[in-house]
Structures are given as structure tokens and as C-alpha cells.
Design a protein around this motif. Structure first.
Motif, short mmCIF file in Angstrom:
data_model
loop_
_atom_site.label_atom_id
_atom_site.label_comp_id
_atom_site.label_asym_id
_atom_site.label_seq_id
_atom_site.Cartn_x
_atom_site.Cartn_y
_atom_site.Cartn_z
N UNK A 35 0.84 -1.20 0.00
CA UNK A 35 0.00 0.00 0.00
C UNK A 35 0.88 1.25 0.00
N UNK A 36 0.76 2.07 -1.04
CA UNK A 36 1.58 3.29 -1.06
C UNK A 36 1.15 4.26 0.03
N UNK A 208 0.73 19.17 2.10
CA UNK A 208 1.37 17.87 2.35
C UNK A 208 0.81 17.26 3.63
N UNK A 209 0.50 15.97 3.58
CA UNK A 209 -0.04 15.29 4.76
C UNK A 209 0.78 14.04 5.07
N UNK A 210 0.66 13.60 6.31
CA UNK A 210 1.25 12.32 6.73
C UNK A 210 0.13 11.28 6.61
N UNK A 211 0.15 10.44 5.56
CA UNK A 211 -0.98 9.54 5.31
C UNK A 211 -1.36 8.63 6.47
N UNK A 212 -0.38 8.20 7.26
CA UNK A 212 -0.70 7.27 8.34
C UNK A 212 -1.19 7.97 9.61
N UNK A 213 -0.91 9.23 9.73
CA UNK A 213 -1.30 9.96 10.94
C UNK A 213 -2.46 10.92 10.71
#
Length: 566
Positions: A35-36, A208-213
């Protein structure tokens, strides 16, 4: 069978579990995926780059290409930036399935915000709770929902409202005709019109985002007791679930045409009928009112829709629509039913009418939502919700959290990359729901020797009569077998001798109304169920209460019955 029976879920890892269901995966479906770690809005940007001139949305004849959809979302992101929206801000989308929703959704994400899902049919009290709990200060709403939101703005709960009108995206002359036909709404107070917001300068670059957080969506859920909770779904949760859905249907491509009938403010519609087709670069036919069966049938025939995700009541309504055989529905290839149990008779009849596959799946707001689904082309067990999708683990546990063996009924627990981060501002509720990464679903289930799962019922819906556990779904399945029954729901009502007793609410097909009696329905059940499971009370209704996605609301029926007996 799983190799972990008898162990506590707090003490096991995924590696210990023997995923016996993998042998039943369709050819080409992989058990593990990569998963990217990308923001959710990359799906739109990537498709706009690959297929700039391809139709992304069709809204009652108005076509919007992927290039236009991307540009519009960047203009809304620019508008949000111009009014001071910063990363992490929450923005309410109080919208049906119109182009506004899709554009605003990706606009909010590109501005670094969190989409707060809201049903346009909610009352002022319900919207107030969502606004106050989420701390959202900005809302996009459809015109007829504005009066509810205006009061919240006047009280300072909201700071900015953007009013969206259906005619914004209707072709001439429909846009003019609609203005005269629609119900008049008093638009007073301070707000912005969508048509002005969409003219804003586009954002230079997405935040810009932190995808996991970073949380992409607040999905409100669990309002059956107390107030709804916001399931926090990260960019990664939602991206992962799209990859899982795409994997489950390995023949999906940009050539597919999706029905956008499921409300996007519901996580099921959002993932399966918006995010997935946009990730593919496929065409979506937007249907703002899922109760408009004729429009759905016309759309399937005209646009040659191939993928149709829905709920059982929707498929049932199509099956029973007068003259349904007149429409050519042969383009339908695959349909997934979710949000409620799929009666076997509904599945068989829909497959007969369309020639396509209709399989039952299972998910929750907390799982983004897809978690367990029947294989589309392989072994499809009627009455089963199927097997866990890629990288997803499922077990059945007892009240102490011990994993139960094959065939035993307990609570379903799920683990996977699509499981939510937690509930917003509800640490205690989060701790109850998430244990060692496992989501405790609150659904009673069992697993068979092949790894197929069966939902027996909601934990809170189990009827206890005279010491016996009775699962409403089992009784409902029998009721649906009766040729006169259109819809059915079963609840437990107070009984001074048995504690609870079984009550069935039944909607008869029009041609049987007045011709079938309660006694006949009871006798039909008596021949197919143990005596203690047979409904002691049967009430005929013209219709049953349903949620926005067509899920029959047992809770409402139970409350009505409880009031009546007190």
C-alpha cells in the motif's frame, strides 16, 4: 483450524493465524498487497494525468472530465485557503450525491482539511452534535439544508457556510426548469454561494499530509445508544481500502462504469462508488436520490453501468419494480451488497434479472468500510458475508476475548490496514473498541470450516426469550422466503413471562395486501423454525423505517414497540 483457538486476542500476532480462507480467493486476488503511503487526493491527480479528457462524473447529462474535476477541487481548496483554513481543520459536507460533494471532498483534502460527513436529512440537533463534536467551523450544504445550519452560524457554532444548488450542475434547460420546480428555501443571513467559491484562484499545491497519521474523514457512527461517535479514518486507511476493493475485483479497469447511487456521506458509498472508480479513472453516474428506482434503471440501461454497489433494500426495490423486465440490465457485471444482511431470495432474483453477480459483503465505518466479502466469481456461500479481504484478519471471540473454534458464536473481531485510528475525543470508547489493533465489531458471528463468516446478529439485537438466544436475522430469512413478503424486520419486545418475545414487522407485496393474514405468516414460520423462535406478534406495515442508505432500523421499531407495551 486457525491455530489460535483458545488464545486471547491480546496475546496473538497476525503471523500466528492460519488464514484458512485464502484457498477460496478468486484467481488473481493476492493475500498480501503493498500500500503506497500517499494522500487520498493522489487518486484524483493520477487519474487526471492519465485520462484528462475522460468523463469522471455524469450528473443527469452534465459531464465533468477528470481534468475539470481536478481543477475544480483545486479552486475549492484555494477558496478554503483564502478564508483561513489550515491543515487539520474540519469541514462539514452536508451534501447528497451531486458534483459539489465530489469536488468539495477532494478540495477539503487538498487544503489539508478533514472531511466531516453529514447526512442532509439530519435534524438541527444532529447537525449541531456533529459540528460541536468535530469542532468544524465551515460547512458546505445543499440549499434545502441551509435553514438548519443558519441557526448554528447565528449562535457562533459555525463561522462560514457555502450554499450549493442542484441547478449549479444541471444542463440547460433543466437548470431553469429546476429553479421553478424546487421547494422555495429562505436564503437569508451571511453565507457564500458555491458558484462564487468555485471561481476562486486554485491552490498552488496541495497541502502535504502524513498519510498514516493525518485524518482524511470523520465518519459518524454508532448512534443507536447515546450520541454518534466520529470514526477517524486516515488517508492511509482509505487508500488501503481502495486497493483492497480493487484487488477483490481483479478485472476492474478504467473502462468500467460505476453507479453512484449509494450516498457518499456514508462510508460504504464513499469508498466503493467514489474513491475506487476515481482511483481507476472510471466513469461515475451520479444518482442523487437512491429511492428513484426508475432513474437507476434508466441509468443502468443508458450508461451500460457495470459495477453497482448497494444495500439489500435497493436490490429488493429493483427486483419488485413494476415492469423491471422492460429495461436492459445486462451490462451489470458485479454488485456488492452491504450495510445490512442480504436475504437469499433477493440475491437470487437480482441475479436472474440482470445476469450479473451479486455478493454479500461486510464492513463498518471503523473499517473504511470493506473488511469481509464473498468471492465474486468463486465459492459464494449464500447467507455468508464471505471471507476477509487482502491483509485482513478476522476471528470470533467470547466475552473474555478468547478465540473460539469453528462453528461457535461469539463477537467478530477484525484487524487490517483499513481499521480506523480511533474515535475523536473519545478515548474510553476507543479503548473498548480497539484491543491490540483488533476492532471489536459488536456483531455476533461464527466461522465455518472454510473460513467463511456468518453474521448471526448485532450483539445488542439478540433476543433472549425464556433463556434462549434468538437471532433476528434467522427469523427474517424465513419470513423473506414467504412469497407474499416484500420486507421484514424482527425485534424483541418486553414479555413478563419470557423476558422478551419475538415480534415481526412485515410489509406485504402490493398484490397480497389484504389477502394474507398474521396467522398464515405465523404458521409458515412454525413449519421452518423451532417453536421458541416463531414470532408471537406479527404486525403488517405499509413501510418500514430506514436509514439514509436504506438499512431497516430495528432500533426504531423496538422503541415503538417498547413504548406501546409500557
Amino acid at each position: 483450524m486457525l491455530g489460535v483457538e483458545g488464545k486471547l486476542i491480546t496475546e496473538i500476532s497476525e503471523e500466528e493465524i492460519n488464514r484458512i480462507w485464502l484457498k477460496h480467493y478468486d484467481k488473481g486476488v493476492r493475500p498480501n498487497l503493498e500500500y503506497p503511503e500517499i494522500p487520498l487526493y493522489d487518486f484524483l491527480d493520477n487519474s487526471a494525468e492519465k485520462f484528462p479528457d475522460k468523463v469522471a462524473l455524469d450528473f443527469i447529462g452534465k459531464e465533468i472530465t477528470y481534468r475539470q474535476l481536478k481543477e475544480a477541487s483545486e479552486r475549492i481548496a484555494g477558496y478554503l485557503k483564502s478564508i483561513g483554513v489550515k491543515k487539520g481543520d474540519k469541514i462539514i459536507l452536508d451534501l447528497p450525491n451531486t458534483p459539489h460533494y465530489v469536488i468539495a471532498y477532494f478540495g477539503v483534502l487538498k487544503a489539508g482539511g478533514t472531511v466531516v460527513q453529514c447526512n442532509p436529512l439530519y435534524t438541527e440537533r444532529e447537525v449541531r452534535h456533529i459540528a460541536e463534536n468535530s469542532e468544524a467551523k465551515i460547512a458546505f450544504c445543499i440549499e434545502n439544508a441551509y435553514p438548519k445550519l443558519r441557526k448554528l452560524k447565528e449562535e457562533g457554532v459555525l463561522e462560514k457556510i457555502v450554499v450549493c444548488r442542484v441547478e449549479d450542475y444541471l444542463k440547460f434547460p433543466l437548470n431553469i426548469l429546476y429553479k421553478f420546480k424546487k421547494e422555495k428555501v429562505e436564503l437569508k443571513g451571511d453565507f457564500d454561494f458555491w458558484k462564487d467559491a468555485i471561481r476562486s484562484e486554485p491552490i498552488d499545491r496541495a497541502v502535504k499530509v502524513d498519510p498514516k497519521e493525518d485524518v482524511a474523514v470523520f465518519q459518524y457512527t454508532g448512534g443507536t445508544t447515546g450520541l454518534p461517535k466520529a470514526a477517524m479514518l486516515t488517508h492511509f486507511n482509505l487508500v488501503a481500502n481502495v486497493y483492497q476493493v480493487k484487488e477483490w475485483l481483479p478485472d476492474l479497469s478504467e473502462k468500467d462504469v460505476f453507479a453512484g447511487a449509494l450516498p457518499y456521506f456514508h462510508v460504504y458509498g464513499m469508498t466503493t462508488s467514489m474513491n475506487t472508480p476515481i482511483a481507476l479513472g472510471a466513469k461515475i453516474v451520479l444518482i442523487p436520490d437512491p429511492r428513484d428506482i426508475k432513474r437507476i434503471l434508466d441509468s443502468i440501461e443508458k450508461h451500460r453501468i457495470t459495477i453497482f454497489c448497494g444495500v439489500p433494500t435497493l436490490f429488493n426495490a429493483i427486483n419488485n419494480y413494476p415492469g423491471v423486465e422492460k429495461w436492459d440490465l445486462s451490462s451489470i457485471r458485479a454488485c456488492i451488497s452491504g450495510a445490512a444482511p442480504l436475504p437469499i431470495e433477493v440475491k437470487r432474483e437480482f441475479e436472474r434479472i440482470t445476469g450479473g453477480k451479486l455478493v454479500e459483503g461486510y464492513g463498518l465505518s471503523e473499517t473504511s468500510p470493506v473488511a469481509i466479502v464473498n468471492p465474486v466469481y468463486g465459492l459464494n456461500k449464500e447467507g455468508s458475508i464471505g471471507i476477509p479481504v487482502s491483509d485482513t484478519y478476522a476471528v470470533v471471540i467470547d466475552d473474555e476475548g478468547r478465540i473460539l473454534p469453528v462453528g461457535e458464536v461469539g463477537e467478530l473481531a477484525i484487524k487490517g490496514p483499513q481499521v480506523m485510528k480511533g474515535y475523536y475525543k473519545m478515548e474510553e470508547e476507543t479503548a473498548k473498541a480497539l484491543v491490540n489493533g483488533w476492532l471489536l465489531t459488536g456483531d455476533m458471528a461464527k466461522m465455518d470450516e472454510d473460513g467463511y463468516f456468518y453474521i448471526v446478529d448485532r450483539k445488542k439485537d439478540v433476543i433472549i426469550a425464556g433463556g434462549y438466544n434468538i437471532y433476528p436475522r434467522e427469523v427474517e430469512e424465513v419470513l423473506y422466503e414467504h412469497p407474499a413478503v416484500l420486507e421484514a424486520a424482527v425485534v424483541g419486545v418486553p414479555d413478563k413471562y419470557r423476558g422478551e418475545t419475538v415480534k415481526a414487522f412485515v410489509v406485504l407485496k402490493p398484490e397480497y395486501r389484504g389477502k394474507v393474514t398474521e396467522k398464515e405468516i405465523e404458521q409458515f414460520c412454525r413449519e421452518r423454525l423451532a417453536a421458541y423462535k416463531v414470532p408471537k406478534i406479527i404486525e403488517f406495515r405499509d413501510e418500514l423505517p430506514k436509514s439514509a442508505v436504506g438499512k431497516i432500523l430495528r432500533r426504531v421499531l423496538r422503541e415503538e414497540s417498547t413504548k406501546g407495551s409500557s
